[in-house]
Scaffold this motif. Structure first.
Motif, mmCIF file in Angstrom:
data_model
loop_
_atom_site.group_PDB
_atom_site.id
_atom_site.type_symbol
_atom_site.label_atom_id
_atom_site.label_comp_id
_atom_site.label_asym_id
_atom_site.label_seq_id
_atom_site.Cartn_x
_atom_site.Cartn_y
_atom_site.Cartn_z
ATOM 1 N N GLN A 32 0.818 -1.207 0.000
ATOM 2 C CA GLN A 32 0.000 0.000 0.000
ATOM 3 C C GLN A 32 0.859 1.267 0.000
ATOM 4 O O GLN A 32 2.017 1.270 0.418
ATOM 5 N N ARG A 33 0.290 2.349 -0.491
ATOM 6 C CA ARG A 33 0.927 3.658 -0.375
ATOM 7 C C ARG A 33 0.976 4.057 1.093
ATOM 8 O O ARG A 33 0.007 3.882 1.815
ATOM 9 N N ARG A 34 2.103 4.626 1.506
ATOM 10 C CA ARG A 34 2.265 5.063 2.883
ATOM 11 C C ARG A 34 2.154 6.585 2.962
ATOM 12 O O ARG A 34 2.407 7.306 1.995
ATOM 13 N N HIS A 35 1.813 7.055 4.139
ATOM 14 C CA HIS A 35 1.613 8.483 4.359
ATOM 15 C C HIS A 35 2.870 9.268 3.976
ATOM 16 O O HIS A 35 3.974 8.954 4.417
ATOM 17 N N GLY A 36 2.698 10.270 3.115
ATOM 18 C CA GLY A 36 3.817 11.106 2.700
ATOM 19 C C GLY A 36 4.678 10.503 1.612
ATOM 20 O O GLY A 36 5.724 11.071 1.268
ATOM 21 N N ALA A 37 4.286 9.358 1.078
ATOM 22 C CA ALA A 37 5.096 8.670 0.073
ATOM 23 C C ALA A 37 4.224 8.201 -1.081
ATOM 24 O O ALA A 37 3.025 7.975 -0.916
ATOM 25 N N ASP A 38 4.849 8.077 -2.239
ATOM 26 C CA ASP A 38 4.195 7.419 -3.364
ATOM 27 C C ASP A 38 4.702 5.985 -3.404
ATOM 28 O O ASP A 38 5.695 5.633 -2.773
ATOM 29 N N ARG A 39 4.011 5.132 -4.150
ATOM 30 C CA ARG A 39 4.376 3.731 -4.203
ATOM 31 C C ARG A 39 4.324 3.260 -5.648
ATOM 32 O O ARG A 39 3.337 3.489 -6.350
ATOM 33 N N ILE A 40 5.408 2.649 -6.107
ATOM 34 C CA ILE A 40 5.460 2.026 -7.424
ATOM 35 C C ILE A 40 5.478 0.516 -7.220
ATOM 36 O O ILE A 40 6.295 0.002 -6.453
ATOM 37 N N VAL A 41 4.584 -0.191 -7.884
ATOM 38 C CA VAL A 41 4.567 -1.652 -7.860
ATOM 39 C C VAL A 41 4.676 -2.129 -9.301
ATOM 40 O O VAL A 41 3.812 -1.834 -10.130
ATOM 41 N N LEU A 42 5.767 -2.821 -9.589
ATOM 42 C CA LEU A 42 6.004 -3.352 -10.929
ATOM 43 C C LEU A 42 6.035 -4.871 -10.854
ATOM 44 O O LEU A 42 6.685 -5.440 -9.972
ATOM 45 N N ALA A 43 5.342 -5.526 -11.768
ATOM 46 C CA ALA A 43 5.310 -6.989 -11.797
ATOM 47 C C ALA A 43 5.749 -7.482 -13.167
ATOM 48 O O ALA A 43 5.397 -6.911 -14.199
ATOM 49 N N ALA A 44 6.554 -8.550 -13.152
ATOM 50 C CA ALA A 44 6.934 -9.232 -14.384
ATOM 51 C C ALA A 44 5.927 -10.347 -14.647
ATOM 52 O O ALA A 44 5.576 -11.101 -13.729
ATOM 53 N N PHE A 45 5.468 -10.449 -15.880
ATOM 54 C CA PHE A 45 4.457 -11.442 -16.244
ATOM 55 C C PHE A 45 4.978 -12.358 -17.339
ATOM 56 O O PHE A 45 5.656 -11.924 -18.270
ATOM 57 N N ASP A 46 4.616 -13.625 -17.208
ATOM 58 C CA ASP A 46 4.772 -14.609 -18.277
ATOM 59 C C ASP A 46 3.356 -14.936 -18.730
ATOM 60 O O ASP A 46 2.638 -15.694 -18.066
ATOM 61 N N GLY A 47 2.933 -14.327 -19.830
ATOM 62 C CA GLY A 47 1.523 -14.419 -20.215
ATOM 63 C C GLY A 47 0.689 -13.663 -19.197
ATOM 64 O O GLY A 47 0.920 -12.487 -18.939
ATOM 65 N N ASP A 48 -0.264 -14.355 -18.562
ATOM 66 C CA ASP A 48 -1.088 -13.719 -17.539
ATOM 67 C C ASP A 48 -0.642 -14.081 -16.124
ATOM 68 O O ASP A 48 -1.326 -13.758 -15.144
ATOM 69 N N THR A 49 0.517 -14.741 -16.009
ATOM 70 C CA THR A 49 0.991 -15.198 -14.703
ATOM 71 C C THR A 49 2.085 -14.287 -14.180
ATOM 72 O O THR A 49 3.119 -14.106 -14.848
ATOM 73 N N PRO A 50 1.904 -13.686 -12.986
ATOM 74 C CA PRO A 50 2.979 -12.877 -12.404
ATOM 75 C C PRO A 50 4.124 -13.777 -11.943
ATOM 76 O O PRO A 50 3.896 -14.808 -11.306
ATOM 77 N N VAL A 51 5.358 -13.385 -12.284
ATOM 78 C CA VAL A 51 6.514 -14.215 -11.941
ATOM 79 C C VAL A 51 7.461 -13.508 -10.980
ATOM 80 O O VAL A 51 8.393 -14.131 -10.447
ATOM 81 N N GLY A 52 7.245 -12.236 -10.740
ATOM 82 C CA GLY A 52 8.085 -11.492 -9.810
ATOM 83 C C GLY A 52 7.557 -10.086 -9.632
ATOM 84 O O GLY A 52 6.762 -9.600 -10.456
ATOM 85 N N VAL A 53 7.984 -9.426 -8.550
ATOM 86 C CA VAL A 53 7.464 -8.102 -8.206
ATOM 87 C C VAL A 53 8.584 -7.267 -7.583
ATOM 88 O O VAL A 53 9.423 -7.786 -6.842
ATOM 89 N N THR A 54 8.582 -5.980 -7.885
ATOM 90 C CA THR A 54 9.361 -5.029 -7.101
ATOM 91 C C THR A 54 8.427 -3.918 -6.670
ATOM 92 O O THR A 54 7.518 -3.526 -7.403
ATOM 93 N N LYS A 55 8.624 -3.456 -5.423
ATOM 94 C CA LYS A 55 7.832 -2.319 -4.945
ATOM 95 C C LYS A 55 8.801 -1.272 -4.428
ATOM 96 O O LYS A 55 9.823 -1.584 -3.812
#
Length: 320
Positions: free
Chosen positions: A45-68
């Protein structure tokens, strides 16, 4: 494989990513309870006073990894700070490198020059970081305290050691109106940076209420014990714990004002908080806490309370 930007506050994102996180944590931290949706919601989730980027790598429609990544809105040129996971079934296929490259591009587009990433302290993580040109900047210990058996008796004993001239006040979710101003001022003295969150500057009562609402949105109950000066009625120290529908809770901040340290206030109020949390939440069997290995005072406090370290995580810095 493609990279997609996701909304960490969208319940659909949490539902999509929970299976991968459950697989990952069952491998990395096999003695932990299964990852719950509430835990992942709090993480992304976004935290107070901060923005949040969530990036996910997909193989087709399946998420295979995430960075936040968390971006401190009060420091427009500051780094993005977050964590990277590649789910076990999809490792060694380039997802980690693709996510780091995507995170760098997002940061450059926002005028930010560095990426700070936390990862388990393992040979594989070190090799990956080296391959990305990253440098090690610090190490954090993960500590755990089991709240049953001898630990409970030890907490009760420490919680009974009152510090003259002070009393403890307890609340769940919402700070009492008469304390919220001095609680905000105490919070404003916190000088320990927290991964992905905004630096503490000059918080007000509104900031306290915003953080309380943030925990509620992620399905967490915030338990707080504060040490109050008997003469002035001001908060001079506090400790927090976040409880969810899980056997494991998360320790938050522990702070004692500089002029009140070395009196036993930190031990007293945190022991009281943990003992009270265990009594009021029957499902909670253990608490996890994170601390920088260089923070000698907090390391010593956790040891005194019965926490033991079970793993370490490293923070790496790499140019965007």
């Amino acid at each position: 494989m493609d990279i997609r930007s996701l909304d960490g506050d969208d319940p659909a994102t949490i539902t999509l990513l929970v299976p991968g996180f459950q697989e990952t944590m069952s491998l990395e931290l096999p003695s932990d309870p299964p990852v719950s949706e509430a835990l992942l919601a709090r993480l992304l989730q976004r935290r107070h006073g901060a923005d949040r980027i969530v990036l996910a790598a997909f193989d087709g429609d399946t998420p295979v990894g995430v960075t936040k990544l968390g971006l401190d809105l009060g420091d427009p040129a500051g780094p993005g700070h977050g964590s990277l996971w590649v789910f076990p079934s999809f490792r060694r296929r380039g997802a980690g490198t693709a996510l780091v490259d995507a995170a760098r591009a997002e940061l450059r587009a926002r005028g930010r020059g560095h990426l700070m990433v936390d990862a388990p302290h393992t040979p594989a993580a070190e090799a990956f970081a080296s391959g990305c040109g990253a440098e090690l900047r610090g190490t954090n210990l993960r500590n755990r305290l089991f709240l049953k058996g001898p630990a409970a008796a030890g907490l009760d004993e420490l919680a009974a050691r009152a510090v003259p001239g002070h009393h403890l006040v307890h609340w769940t979710d919402r700070c009492p109106d008469e304390l919220v101003g001095s609680y905000a001022r105490a919070w404003g003295t916190l000088d320990a940076p927290v991964n992905g969150q905004a630096q503490v500057r000059t918080p007000t009562a509104d900031d306290v209420r915003a953080r309380e609402a943030e925990a509620e949105r992620a399905g967490h109950r915030q338990h707080v014990t504060a040490a109050v000066d008997a003469a002035t009625g001001d908060v001079v120290g506090y400790a927090t714990v976040f409880v969810r529908d899980s056997p494991m809770a998360d320790a938050g901040e522990t702070l004692v004002l500089a002029d009140r340290r070395r009196r036993g206030l930190g031990t007293w109020l945190k022991a009281d908080l943990l003992a009270r949390t265990a009594r009021e939440n029957g499902q909670v069997a253990l608490v996890q806490a994170w601390n920088d290995v260089r923070n000698d005072a907090v390391v010593a406090l956790n040891r005194r309370l019965g926490f033991t370290a079970d793993s370490s995580w490293s923070t790496y810095r790499v140019k965007a």
